[in-house]
Write a protein that holds these residues in place. Structure first.
Motif, mmCIF file in Angstrom:
data_model
loop_
_atom_site.group_PDB
_atom_site.id
_atom_site.type_symbol
_atom_site.label_atom_id
_atom_site.label_comp_id
_atom_site.label_asym_id
_atom_site.label_seq_id
_atom_site.Cartn_x
_atom_site.Cartn_y
_atom_site.Cartn_z
ATOM 1 N N TYR B 96 30.389 35.996 34.591
ATOM 2 C CA TYR B 96 31.021 37.155 35.234
ATOM 3 C C TYR B 96 30.832 37.130 36.755
ATOM 4 N N GLU B 97 29.683 36.601 37.216
ATOM 5 C CA GLU B 97 29.479 36.522 38.661
ATOM 6 C C GLU B 97 30.356 35.410 39.262
ATOM 7 N N HIS B 98 30.500 34.322 38.519
ATOM 8 C CA HIS B 98 31.415 33.271 38.959
ATOM 9 C C HIS B 98 32.824 33.878 39.131
ATOM 10 N N SER B 99 33.188 34.710 38.168
ATOM 11 C CA SER B 99 34.493 35.353 38.218
ATOM 12 C C SER B 99 34.602 36.300 39.415
ATOM 13 N N LEU B 100 33.562 37.099 39.623
ATOM 14 C CA LEU B 100 33.601 38.059 40.747
ATOM 15 C C LEU B 100 33.734 37.330 42.080
ATOM 16 N N LYS B 101 33.047 36.191 42.216
ATOM 17 C CA LYS B 101 33.179 35.419 43.460
ATOM 18 C C LYS B 101 34.609 34.914 43.633
ATOM 19 N N LEU B 102 35.237 34.521 42.514
ATOM 20 C CA LEU B 102 36.639 34.092 42.606
ATOM 21 C C LEU B 102 37.549 35.264 42.974
ATOM 22 N N TRP B 103 37.276 36.441 42.404
ATOM 23 C CA TRP B 103 38.062 37.629 42.763
ATOM 24 C C TRP B 103 38.027 37.840 44.268
ATOM 25 N N GLU B 104 36.840 37.596 44.859
ATOM 26 C CA GLU B 104 36.676 37.895 46.285
ATOM 27 C C GLU B 104 37.555 37.016 47.170
ATOM 28 N N GLY B 105 38.001 35.878 46.646
ATOM 29 C CA GLY B 105 38.891 35.032 47.451
ATOM 30 C C GLY B 105 40.268 34.857 46.827
ATOM 31 N N LEU B 106 40.563 35.645 45.797
ATOM 32 C CA LEU B 106 41.762 35.380 44.988
ATOM 33 C C LEU B 106 43.066 35.660 45.728
ATOM 34 N N GLU B 107 43.045 36.705 46.563
ATOM 35 C CA GLU B 107 44.262 37.061 47.279
ATOM 36 C C GLU B 107 44.716 35.897 48.163
ATOM 37 N N GLU B 108 43.747 35.262 48.840
ATOM 38 C CA GLU B 108 44.068 34.113 49.691
ATOM 39 C C GLU B 108 44.497 32.926 48.831
ATOM 40 N N ASP B 109 43.751 32.702 47.746
ATOM 41 C CA ASP B 109 44.044 31.565 46.881
ATOM 42 C C ASP B 109 45.460 31.653 46.315
ATOM 43 N N LEU B 110 45.844 32.843 45.875
ATOM 44 C CA LEU B 110 47.153 32.999 45.245
ATOM 45 C C LEU B 110 48.261 33.267 46.261
ATOM 46 N N GLY B 111 47.880 33.618 47.489
ATOM 47 C CA GLY B 111 48.889 33.987 48.475
ATOM 48 C C GLY B 111 49.692 35.180 48.003
ATOM 49 N N TYR B 112 49.011 36.112 47.397
ATOM 50 C CA TYR B 112 49.706 37.226 46.743
ATOM 51 C C TYR B 112 48.792 38.438 46.799
ATOM 52 N N PRO B 113 49.320 39.609 47.109
ATOM 53 C CA PRO B 113 48.449 40.783 47.168
ATOM 54 C C PRO B 113 48.019 41.199 45.769
ATOM 55 N N ILE B 114 46.718 41.379 45.563
ATOM 56 C CA ILE B 114 46.263 41.861 44.247
ATOM 57 C C ILE B 114 45.538 43.196 44.376
ATOM 58 N N LEU B 115 45.461 43.717 45.600
ATOM 59 C CA LEU B 115 44.837 45.016 45.853
ATOM 60 C C LEU B 115 43.427 45.108 45.267
ATOM 61 N N PHE B 116 42.643 44.041 45.506
ATOM 62 C CA PHE B 116 41.259 44.031 45.055
ATOM 63 C C PHE B 116 40.468 44.964 45.962
ATOM 64 N N SER B 117 39.893 45.981 45.376
ATOM 65 C CA SER B 117 39.200 47.011 46.153
ATOM 66 C C SER B 117 37.764 47.125 45.662
#
Lengths: 92, 419
Positions: B96-117
């Motif tokens: 789950y922490e591996h996942s959370l770290k990916l969430w933290e960079g996901l918007e840049e990775d996907l080039g797409y807004p995901i509104l991670f707040s």
């Protein structure tokens, strides 16, 4: 909220009942003879059908007795209820 | 008389006004080819993330994602979007922490807004035993490098002023664990972001294509029968959440999961009142406020097995009673919409991300109520498992055979939320 037919008390509201999972899972006849796979099957593995399922219910807020039921896991409708010692009118 | 500057005023922000526009291109909708290197069954968040990381991390792009309905229209469209990694056991913390770290960079990775707040999560404690369990979990989280702290009731009030911290309620708030990096994301955008990237990379996303059977040769599955014809495949990855048993039954593979309805609901749109996420096991409700302003709420699963994508009304009734006791200001809010997803629950409340007795079939299921937060993490590790035919370090503990060996990852009661 749906009515569930208790075999002893008749139709009662769903909130009076407690769910007990799959029915007809018998305790092993010779427990010492089971290997790890068979113990795992007994403890952890249950059927999970999409459709008719025979399961245990307890009329927890009523007569407190266990019974079996066959229910559709898609519509949630009960097709039959029967006492624990009965095999039920359903085809296994 | 000295001039007093007028107090700074802000015009009220229209909820949802800052939602981004979608790009022109989302994904292609091709007809299925005759064969693929990898067929992923299930076009939800996990299947799409797996396809994305297969392409991005392993260069595997001859991939089809088969979805029986519409893309990300199952649990991905039906969850409450919470993201956190404050689990007790090392194995869970890892993935789950591996996942959370990916969430933290996901918007840049996907080039797409995901509104991670990242607005933080409070897990309330209401009894002395809750307090002890919570403090234990905080210490376990910190040993795993996960941000976590124990906060007293007055701090709970500072973080989320609308929580009822009065001692005069049936289950008083005795404190809470707090994970500041937890948050929410816009679930549809997450799915579409993964879909867009995967499609760009050459992955075929095929909707309205139900897998009805498997074509087997000995210990291998060489193809899938679908409502759009037979499709040959080198490897098959199952990522179909609530429908897993229906598929594994066709493979003669018994999986220790039970499918249950999990309900959620939203209120009407409200001004921002709820700055964080609040969860409570004892009275069982969890609440966050969506970007547009709805209060998003959920609780535990309905007790019985079900595939009907709906649940019983009394579950919602109990959950509302809990919500109104914890948040008295909600008493006048209107319930707008309720719905149900189907979650697959394992006996130890941990997922199965695993190889199977088949040489080329891989299984991802059993996420129960915790699947959304795992989306990038499981995509990453499942893609690794498929590409290398061996588990990634973070999914290695989540094997199918742990129920035989006894190496359970027992998150029931430890996971910060009851299943």
């Amino acid at each position: 909220m749906q009515l569930i037919e208790c075999p002893w008390c008749g139709p009662r509201e769903e909130i009076e009942f407690h769910y007990g999972g799959q029915a007809h899972v018998a305790y092993p006849q010779d427990p010492a003879a089971l290997d790890d796979r068979e113990w795992a099957e007994y403890l952890f593995f249950r059927d999970n059908p999409k459709g008719l399922f025979r399961e245990r219910w307890s009329h927890a807020a009523g007569c407190r007795r266990w019974f079996n039921a066959e229910r559709d896991t898609v519509t949630y409708q009960f097709t039959t209820v029967y006492a624990p010692q009965e095999k039920g009118t359903v085809t296994p | 008389m000295p001039h007093t500057p007028a107090p700074e005023t802000k015009s009220p922000r229209t909820p949802g006004a800052d939602l981004p526009e979608h790009p022109d291109f989302l994904w292609r909708s091709p007809e299925p080819k005759k064969s693929y290197d990898v067929v992923i069954v299930g076009g939800g968040g996990h299947g799409l993330a797996t396809a994305h990381y297969l392409a991005q991390n392993h260069g595997i792009t001859n991939v089809a994602v088969l979805e029986k309905g519409w893309l990300a229209g199952g649990n991905m469209a039906r969850n409450t979007t919470l993201i956190r990694s404050n689990y007790l056991w090392d194995e869970s913390a890892g993935i789950y922490e591996h996942s959370l770290k990916l969430w933290e960079g996901l918007e840049e990775d996907l080039g797409y807004p995901i509104l991670f707040s990242q607005r933080g999560v409070l897990n309330l404690a209401h009894t002395l035993q809750d307090v002890r369990d919570s403090v234990r979990r905080v210490e376990a989280n910190r040993l795993n490098g996960i941000d976590a702290e124990w906060v007293e009731p007055d701090e709970v009030r500072k973080i989320c002023p609308i929580v009822n911290t009065s001692t005069d309620i049936r289950y008083p708030v005795l404190g809470a664990t707090y994970q500041p990096r937890a948050g929410i994301a816009k679930h549809d955008y997450v799915a579409w972001g993964f879909a867009r990237r995967a499609s760009e990379a050459g992955v075929d996303l095929i909707q309205d294509c139900e897998v009805t059977d498997f074509i087997r040769e000995g210990n291998r599955v060489v193809g899938v029968r679908t409502t759009k014809g037979d499709i040959a495949c080198g490897q098959v990855a199952l990522a179909s959440a609530g429908s897993t048993s229906v598929l594994t039954d066709k493979l003669g593979l018994r999986v220790p999961i039970q499918s249950h309805p999990l309900q959620a609901l939203v209120s009407e749109l409200l001004e921002p009142v709820h700055p964080t996420i609040v969860m409570s096991n004892a009275v069982h409700v969890y609440v966050s406020q969506a970007h547009k302003g709805e209060l998003v709420m959920g609780a535990g699963v309905d007790s019985y097995n079900g595939y009907g994508q709906r649940g019983a009304f009394h579950i919602i009734e109990r959950q509302m009673a809990a919500a109104v006791e914890l948040f008295p200001v909600f008493a006048r809010a209107h319930l707008l919409r309720t719905w149900g997803g189907i979650v697959d629950v394992t006996p130890d409340a941990s997922p199965i991300v695993s190889k199977t007795p088949y040489d080329n079939v891989y299984l991802n299921c059993g996420w129960g109520t915790g699947g959304f937060k795992a989306t990038p993490g499981v995509g990453w590790t499942f893609a690794h498992t498929i590409a290398h035919d061996e588990p990634h370090q973070y999914n290695a503990p989540f094997t199918l055979d742990r129920f035989v060996t006894g190496r359970l990852v027992d998150e029931h009661g430890a996971a910060a939320v009851a299943h």
